[in-house]
Motif scaffolding. Structure first.
Motif, PDB file in Angstrom:
ATOM      1  N   GLY B 270      88.126 -98.349  47.477  1.00 21.81           N
ATOM      2  CA  GLY B 270      87.581 -99.304  46.508  1.00 21.81           C
ATOM      3  C   GLY B 270      88.422-100.553  46.436  1.00 21.81           C
ATOM      4  N   HIS B 271      89.730-100.385  46.337  1.00 21.44           N
ATOM      5  CA  HIS B 271      90.514-101.601  46.198  1.00 21.44           C
ATOM      6  C   HIS B 271      90.583-102.387  47.483  1.00 21.44           C
ATOM      7  CE1 HIS B 271      92.539-104.266  43.613  1.00 21.44           C
ATOM      8  NE2 HIS B 271      93.146-104.673  44.693  1.00 21.44           N
ATOM      9  N   ASN B 272      90.567-101.682  48.605  1.00 23.29           N
ATOM     10  CA  ASN B 272      90.604-102.446  49.848  1.00 23.29           C
ATOM     11  C   ASN B 272      89.252-103.047  50.183  1.00 23.29           C
ATOM     12  OD1 ASN B 272      93.357-102.419  50.785  1.00 23.29           O
ATOM     13  ND2 ASN B 272      93.116-100.217  50.711  1.00 23.29           N
ATOM     14  N   SER B 320      96.021 -97.104  44.063  1.00 21.10           N
ATOM     15  CA  SER B 320      96.300 -96.165  42.963  1.00 21.10           C
ATOM     16  C   SER B 320      96.400 -96.863  41.615  1.00 21.10           C
ATOM     17  CB  SER B 320      97.572 -95.380  43.256  1.00 21.10           C
ATOM     18  OG  SER B 320      98.645 -96.256  43.461  1.00 21.10           O
ATOM     19  N   HIS B 321      96.437 -98.204  41.572  1.00 28.05           N
ATOM     20  CA  HIS B 321      96.467 -98.823  40.247  1.00 28.05           C
ATOM     21  C   HIS B 321      95.125 -98.652  39.515  1.00 28.05           C
ATOM     22  CE1 HIS B 321      95.290-102.948  42.174  1.00 28.05           C
ATOM     23  NE2 HIS B 321      94.222-102.315  41.790  1.00 28.05           N
ATOM     24  N   HIS B 322      94.127 -98.114  40.196  1.00 29.59           N
ATOM     25  CA  HIS B 322      92.866 -97.802  39.514  1.00 29.59           C
ATOM     26  C   HIS B 322      92.931 -96.437  38.843  1.00 29.59           C
ATOM     27  CE1 HIS B 322      90.255-101.071  41.117  1.00 29.59           C
ATOM     28  NE2 HIS B 322      91.269-101.152  41.946  1.00 29.59           N
ATOM     29  N   PRO B 346     101.842-113.445  48.040  1.00 24.25           N
ATOM     30  CA  PRO B 346     100.974-113.944  49.110  1.00 24.25           C
ATOM     31  C   PRO B 346      99.610-114.409  48.600  1.00 24.25           C
ATOM     32  CG  PRO B 346     101.239-111.563  49.271  1.00 24.25           C
ATOM     33  CD  PRO B 346     102.224-112.038  48.254  1.00 24.25           C
ATOM     34  N   SER B 347      99.118-113.797  47.513  1.00 30.47           N
ATOM     35  CA  SER B 347      97.813-114.233  47.003  1.00 30.47           C
ATOM     36  C   SER B 347      97.896-115.674  46.524  1.00 30.47           C
ATOM     37  CB  SER B 347      97.363-113.339  45.854  1.00 30.47           C
ATOM     38  OG  SER B 347      97.289-112.005  46.260  1.00 30.47           O
ATOM     39  N   TRP B 348      98.923-115.940  45.758  1.00 32.51           N
ATOM     40  CA  TRP B 348      99.080-117.316  45.296  1.00 32.51           C
ATOM     41  C   TRP B 348      99.422-118.240  46.455  1.00 32.51           C
ATOM     42  CZ3 TRP B 348     100.700-119.128  39.871  1.00 32.51           C
ATOM     43  CH2 TRP B 348      99.778-118.609  38.957  1.00 32.51           C
ATOM     44  N   GLY B 388      94.939-109.651  38.174  1.00 37.68           N
ATOM     45  CA  GLY B 388      94.958-108.335  38.826  1.00 37.68           C
ATOM     46  C   GLY B 388      96.361-107.747  38.823  1.00 37.68           C
ATOM     47  N   SER B 389      97.346-108.543  39.214  1.00 36.47           N
ATOM     48  CA  SER B 389      98.714-108.034  39.235  1.00 36.47           C
ATOM     49  C   SER B 389      99.156-107.652  37.834  1.00 36.47           C
ATOM     50  CB  SER B 389      99.659-109.093  39.812  1.00 36.47           C
ATOM     51  OG  SER B 389      99.300-109.350  41.150  1.00 36.47           O
ATOM     52  N   PHE B 390      98.710-108.404  36.866  1.00 36.48           N
ATOM     53  CA  PHE B 390      99.057-108.127  35.477  1.00 36.48           C
ATOM     54  C   PHE B 390      98.417-106.804  35.028  1.00 36.48           C
ATOM     55  CE2 PHE B 390      98.270-109.210  30.871  1.00 36.48           C
ATOM     56  CZ  PHE B 390      99.596-109.117  30.479  1.00 36.48           C
ATOM     57  N   LEU B 391      97.124-106.655  35.333  1.00 36.10           N
ATOM     58  CA  LEU B 391      96.415-105.436  34.929  1.00 36.10           C
ATOM     59  C   LEU B 391      96.977-104.202  35.615  1.00 36.10           C
ATOM     60  CD1 LEU B 391      92.661-106.520  34.996  1.00 36.10           C
ATOM     61  CD2 LEU B 391      94.132-106.232  33.021  1.00 36.10           C
ATOM     62  N   ALA B 392      97.625-104.402  36.764  1.00 34.05           N
ATOM     63  CA  ALA B 392      98.134-103.254  37.511  1.00 34.05           C
ATOM     64  C   ALA B 392      99.398-102.687  36.886  1.00 34.05           C
ATOM     65  CB  ALA B 392      98.404-103.664  38.961  1.00 34.05           C
ATOM     66  N   ILE B 393     100.012-103.427  35.974  1.00 34.14           N
ATOM     67  CA  ILE B 393     101.191-102.905  35.273  1.00 34.14           C
ATOM     68  C   ILE B 393     100.726-101.780  34.358  1.00 34.14           C
ATOM     69  CG2 ILE B 393     103.029-103.482  33.655  1.00 34.14           C
ATOM     70  CD1 ILE B 393     102.813-106.369  34.738  1.00 34.14           C
ATOM     71  N   ALA B 412      85.550-112.693  37.209  1.00 33.77           N
ATOM     72  CA  ALA B 412      86.299-113.907  37.545  1.00 33.77           C
ATOM     73  C   ALA B 412      86.408-113.962  39.066  1.00 33.77           C
ATOM     74  CB  ALA B 412      87.677-113.881  36.901  1.00 33.77           C
ATOM     75  N   GLY B 413      86.662-112.790  39.681  1.00 36.57           N
ATOM     76  CA  GLY B 413      86.746-112.730  41.132  1.00 36.57           C
ATOM     77  C   GLY B 413      85.393-112.899  41.795  1.00 36.57           C
ATOM     78  N   ALA B 414      84.401-112.158  41.300  1.00 38.51           N
ATOM     79  CA  ALA B 414      83.130-112.107  42.010  1.00 38.51           C
ATOM     80  C   ALA B 414      82.320-113.393  41.827  1.00 38.51           C
ATOM     81  CB  ALA B 414      82.326-110.908  41.539  1.00 38.51           C
ATOM     82  N   GLY B 416      83.583-116.381  40.134  1.00 40.33           N
ATOM     83  CA  GLY B 416      84.408-117.571  40.287  1.00 40.33           C
ATOM     84  C   GLY B 416      84.911-117.754  41.703  1.00 40.33           C
ATOM     85  N   TRP B 417      85.292-116.665  42.330  1.00 38.89           N
ATOM     86  CA  TRP B 417      85.857-116.799  43.670  1.00 38.89           C
ATOM     87  C   TRP B 417      84.804-116.557  44.746  1.00 38.89           C
ATOM     88  CZ3 TRP B 417      88.455-118.137  47.648  1.00 38.89           C
ATOM     89  CH2 TRP B 417      88.735-117.281  48.719  1.00 38.89           C
ATOM     90  N   VAL B 418      84.317-115.327  44.841  1.00 45.31           N
ATOM     91  CA  VAL B 418      83.458-114.957  45.973  1.00 45.31           C
ATOM     92  C   VAL B 418      82.173-115.796  46.010  1.00 45.31           C
ATOM     93  CG1 VAL B 418      82.049-113.077  46.876  1.00 45.31           C
ATOM     94  CG2 VAL B 418      84.387-112.639  46.150  1.00 45.31           C
ATOM     95  N   ALA B 419      81.476-115.849  44.892  1.00 44.46           N
ATOM     96  CA  ALA B 419      80.189-116.550  44.912  1.00 44.46           C
ATOM     97  C   ALA B 419      80.394-118.060  45.061  1.00 44.46           C
ATOM     98  CB  ALA B 419      79.401-116.238  43.646  1.00 44.46           C
TER      99      ALA B 419
END
Ligand code: HEM
Lengths: 288, 551
Positions: B270-272, B320-322, B346-348, B388-393, B412-414, B416-419
């Motif tokens: 899922g995450h990948n 595993s952060h899910h 790397p994302s930023w 995402g990195s924040f939520l993974a904490i 925000a991803g789907a 704002g970014w993808v579409a």
């Protein structure tokens, strides 16, 4: 293509070119390295403190010896101990005593509301007023009695549930099983309706009364007032489980009825079940 | 389309279609009246229709040799059209699902329209239908331009595109009939999975063959990303799809793994899927269309490299952060959390590389909605990965998990970014492949941009609020030491946000409908491009005259 100098940034390009697209040879900005190192250090610290890396059949336990299960168990226990200051009173004190204790009843109302909403409201409704198939718990003659003890028992063992001591009750299927024919049922329906509604007497109602005395009174009582010993509903009040219109009453008599109320023994703790019973007594007291 | 196939390809196409028809027939017989049989019949009818169509043009004149001097953009054209159709359908279902949460009776009393069935129709429709087709269409375009070579053949690209859409149709119609593996984003059952595998391997081969024929010494960054997307998705799909069918005559199968192993495999997948489908692939898109549209060189080649390998290496660890605070051993959660944190760098890096590329072209961002789509996409990409990195904490996740905050993050991803990056790239590419001077109506692009931005903001802000309120309500205790709110209380509190979200979704959906219309008008009505067009609107370098035949 040779590296060229980009006029805007003053940087050289890499000399690669694709369909007019080029890239600058800008070095990786310093903050990238900085944050990589900072984040990495944080992670190494975290790995040292917490369970982190697998080692074949075990894993590094971390300097803090943190264990998710142990910490949850401890916290749940601590919360229970804290709550015990009042829940223990609910468990042992007589219902009558609790009902008189304003402070304790405030806790019962507060906690009972969420317990009821989370466990019971999907069937009995947020205000416990019931709905088709599910009895109101605040009005009408109760099926199994409305004392704290009776309610507590109902909640614990359920009605027609899979609990070994479950309360059991059944309304036979008079039509489907051929005990009464269609005209007889029509007569009984008319009679049952007349028990709770002001309807002028007719021959059919009179015939229904006879049939009722012969077939129904054993359970529902001579006057149709029900019997809370065996969980049989009162047919003379305005509270209906399945509906008081002719069609619903006919359906009840034709097909029979057997409601299922789950048992909460083992699903809710003792003090929770007692809170719910007290909560319902209190609701009924204050019901309009 | 058939007229462009060589005679050999027509024969191969015929064999493939007949083989598919036979498989469909076997499925229809084995599956009888069940969903498996319905799918068999669907495949059979589709393959027979295709066969007749192909036979109808079988004897058309073979394509001229000059075609090899031009890029092959027809699959990209059809891909764009399909992407937009899926966008409208998928987002339409999305609005419906959103409305269901505010007005549950909106199921029309139909089994197929229950929440549990149309939710995956929505997710598959937008992620795989819209996103996937946009990726395939743009990747064919980009790989040819950046390799300065034509696709290796005609049939391969068509097989990938149409085969992929068959997959999407089987998946979504399956959900409507209740066919599902119940694994999020991997719902399709074993036979649909197998078909996707065939299509996907072909896609990989088409890509590799194009690269092998390239006439540029270097492989452009966009191609790394597209290739990582194709390769890793194949790997994820195979491992997470391992399942044993109940029999070869039914749709039902059971996953090979069970319990927590299955959960971890699913979320590794899922995450990948998020990482390589929704991120890598679209980064490939961004790395081509953004600099070309801006007319600027990429800000830093070195940053591209670091970011690419950082993302590719680190994403593999974070699934595993899910599963924080679940039966999954804590050490696995630790690894997922820590790698998610480093992943931010790397994302930023990628987001910064995109935005810094715009230096010297900000006036174009102001004037050109197409470029603005891509700019905003890069911003949302940065925002989403930070979130995402924040939520993974773990401690943050204990508040956000199971709440609408996750849904806000996703969108925000789907949206704002993808579409946004897809719409930007499609608006850039459409005039180029249809050889038009510009989009039929730049004003409509502008309207679409504002609708999309407004929709995204309404949606995401509503879900942030609702999610945080929800999370707090679920963990608030009263003085008695018992829960202060019931679950139903939290539902009541969320309702206004659900209505707001429906409105936001409706804006976004309306934008997509306008986009569809504009693209249709561009393809059919817009004036053809002629020499001397400005660099922004015309393909910067038309097909190369001295191109070598790829065959
Ligand atoms: C650094 C990058 C990212 C990280 C570390 C990250 C992390 C996370 C986390 C922690 C969750 C919540 C899991 C939960 O509590 O259930 C999540 C959910 C999700 N994210 Fe991200 N995210 C990142 C980027 C993205 C991007 C760019 C997208 C979309 C294009 C995206 C799409 C999703 C989706 C679809 C889910 C929902 C999964 C579900 O259905 O539960 N993420 N992500």
């Amino acid at each position: 293509m040779k590296p060229e100098r980009d006029p805007v940034t003053g940087r050289l390009t890499t000399g690669h070119e694709w369909n007019g697209l080029t890239e600058l040879d800008t070095p990786v900005p310093k903050p990238v390295y900085f944050f990589l190192i900072v984040f990495l250090l944080f992670c190494v610290g975290y790995w040292l403190l917490m369970p982190a890396w697998p080692l074949g059949t075990t894993y590094t336990k971390g300097l803090l010896h943190q264990d998710e299960r142990a910490s949850v168990t401890a916290r749940v226990k601590a919360a229970a101990e804290q709550r015990a200051s009042w829940t223990s009173m609910i468990e042992v004190d007589h219902a009558a005593t609790v009902l008189e204790d304003a402070a304790l009843m405030a806790r019962v109302r507060e906690t009972g509301r969420t317990l009821f909403a989370d466990n019971c409201a999907m069937c009995h409704g947020m205000e416990a007023r019931g709905g088709p198939g599910f009895p109101s718990l605040v009005s009408g003659t109760p099926l199994w009695g409305a004392t704290t003890d009776a309610l507590f028992q109902t909640i614990m063992v359920g009605i027609n549930s899979d609990h070994p001591d479950s309360r059991t009750s059944q309304m036979p299927a008079f039509g489907r099983d051929g005990i009464l024919d269609a005209t007889q049922i029509d007569a009984v329906v008319a009679y049952v309706r007349s028990l709770s509604q002001p309807i002028a007497p007719t021959d059919r109602i009179a015939k229904g009364r006879e049939l009722f005395a012969a077939n129904c009174a054993a359970c529902h009582g001579e006057g149709g007032n029900g019997n809370s010993e065996i969980g049989v509903p009162d047919l003379t009040d305005t509270r209906w489980i399945y509906g008081g219109d002719s069609a619903s009453i006919r359906q009840s008599i034709w097909r029979g009825r057997q409601g299922h109320m789950p048992s909460w023994d083992g699903r809710l703790q003792l003090w929770q079940r007692r809170v719910l019973a007290l909560y319902l007594v209190d609701l009924r007291r204050h019901a309009p | 389309m058939i007229a462009q196939l060589t005679l050999g390809e027509r024969r191969a196409g015929l064999i493939i279609l007949v083989a598919i028809a036979l498989v469909g027939l076997a499925m229809a017989i084995a599956g009888g009246n069940g969903p498996f049989g319905v799918h068999g019949a669907l495949v059979l009818v589709g393959a027979i229709a295709g066969t007749f169509w192909l036979l109808g043009h079988y004897l058309d004149a073979p394509p001229r040799a000059e075609r090899l001097r031009e890029y092959y953009d027809d699959p990209s054209k059809v891909g764009v059209a399909l992407a937009m159709i899926w966008a409208v359908a998928g987002m339409g279902f999305g609005v419906w699902v959103a409305a269901l949460l505010a007005w549950p009776e909106f199921t029309l009393d139909q089994e197929w329209a229950s929440f549990g069935r149309i939710r995956p129709i929505h997710t598959t429709g937008v992620i795989f239908g819209f996103g996937g087709n946009a990726l395939i269409a743009t990747s064919f375009y980009v790989m040819q331009r950046t390799c300065r070579t034509r696709l290796p053949d005609q049939l391969g690209a068509w097989f990938v595109l149409l085969g992929y859409n068959l997959f999407c149709v089987l998946a979504t119609t399956g959900y409507a009939m209740g066919v599902t593996q119940s694994k999020e984003y991997a719902e399709p059952e074993w036979y649909v999975d197998l078909w996707l595998l065939v299509v996907w391997v072909t896609y990989f081969i088409v890509y590799l063959r194009t690269l092998a024929h390239r006439r540029e010494p270097h492989i452009y960054v966009a191609n790394w990303y597209y290739l990582a997307f194709v390769l890793v998705v194949a790997m994820l799909h195979i491992v997470n799809g391992l399942a044993v069918p109940v029999s070869f005559g039914t749709d039902k199968s059971y996953p090979l793994f069970s319990g927590v192993q299955d959960a971890l495999t699913e979320w590794w997948y899922g995450h990948n899927a998020v990482a390589f489908f929704l991120t890598s692939g679209f980064l490939g898109m961004m790395y081509y269309f953004l600099p070309v549209r801006a007319g600027r060189p990429i800000y830093s080649y070195r940053l591209s490299i670091i970011s690419f390998w950082g993302i590719t290496f680190m994403y593999m660890w974070v699934g595993s952060h899910h599963l924080h605070y679940t039966a999954l051993p804590q050490w696995v959660q630790t690894l997922g959390m820590t790698f998610s944190i480093i992943l931010l760098v790397p994302s930023w890096g990628s987001a910064a590389n995109a935005l810094l590329t715009l230096n010297g072209a900000w006036h174009k961002v102001r004037d050109d909605a197409t470029l603005r789509f891509m700019m905003v996409a890069a911003v949302f990409y940065g925002l989403t990965t930070f979130e995402g990195s924040f939520l993974a904490i773990r401690s943050v996740n204990s508040l956000s998990h199971y709440t609408d905050w996750t849904v806000g993050h996703v969108h925000a991803g789907a949206l704002g970014w993808v579409a946004m990056i897809s719409f930007g790239s499609v608006y850039a590419m459409v005039p180029w492949i249809w050889k038009r001077r510009a989009m039929y109506s730049p004003a409509l692009v502008e309207v679409h941009f504002w609708l999309a931005l407004a929709g995204t903001l309404i949606y995401v802000i509503a879900m942030w609020n609702s999610g945080i309120i929800q999370g707090l309500m679920w963990r608030t205790y009263n003085e008695s030491g018992t829960l202060a709110y019931s679950f139903v209380d939290s539902l009541v509190a969320m309702r206004p946000y659900y209505i707001a979200r429906t409105v936001g979704g409706l804006c976004f959906f309306a934008g997509a409908v306008l986009g569809c219309l504009n693209i249709y008008l561009t393809a059919t009505r817009a004036p053809a491009s002629s020499a001397g067009d400005s660099a922004v609107t015309a393909d910067p370098r038309p097909p190369v005259g001295a191109m070598q035949p790829a065959e």
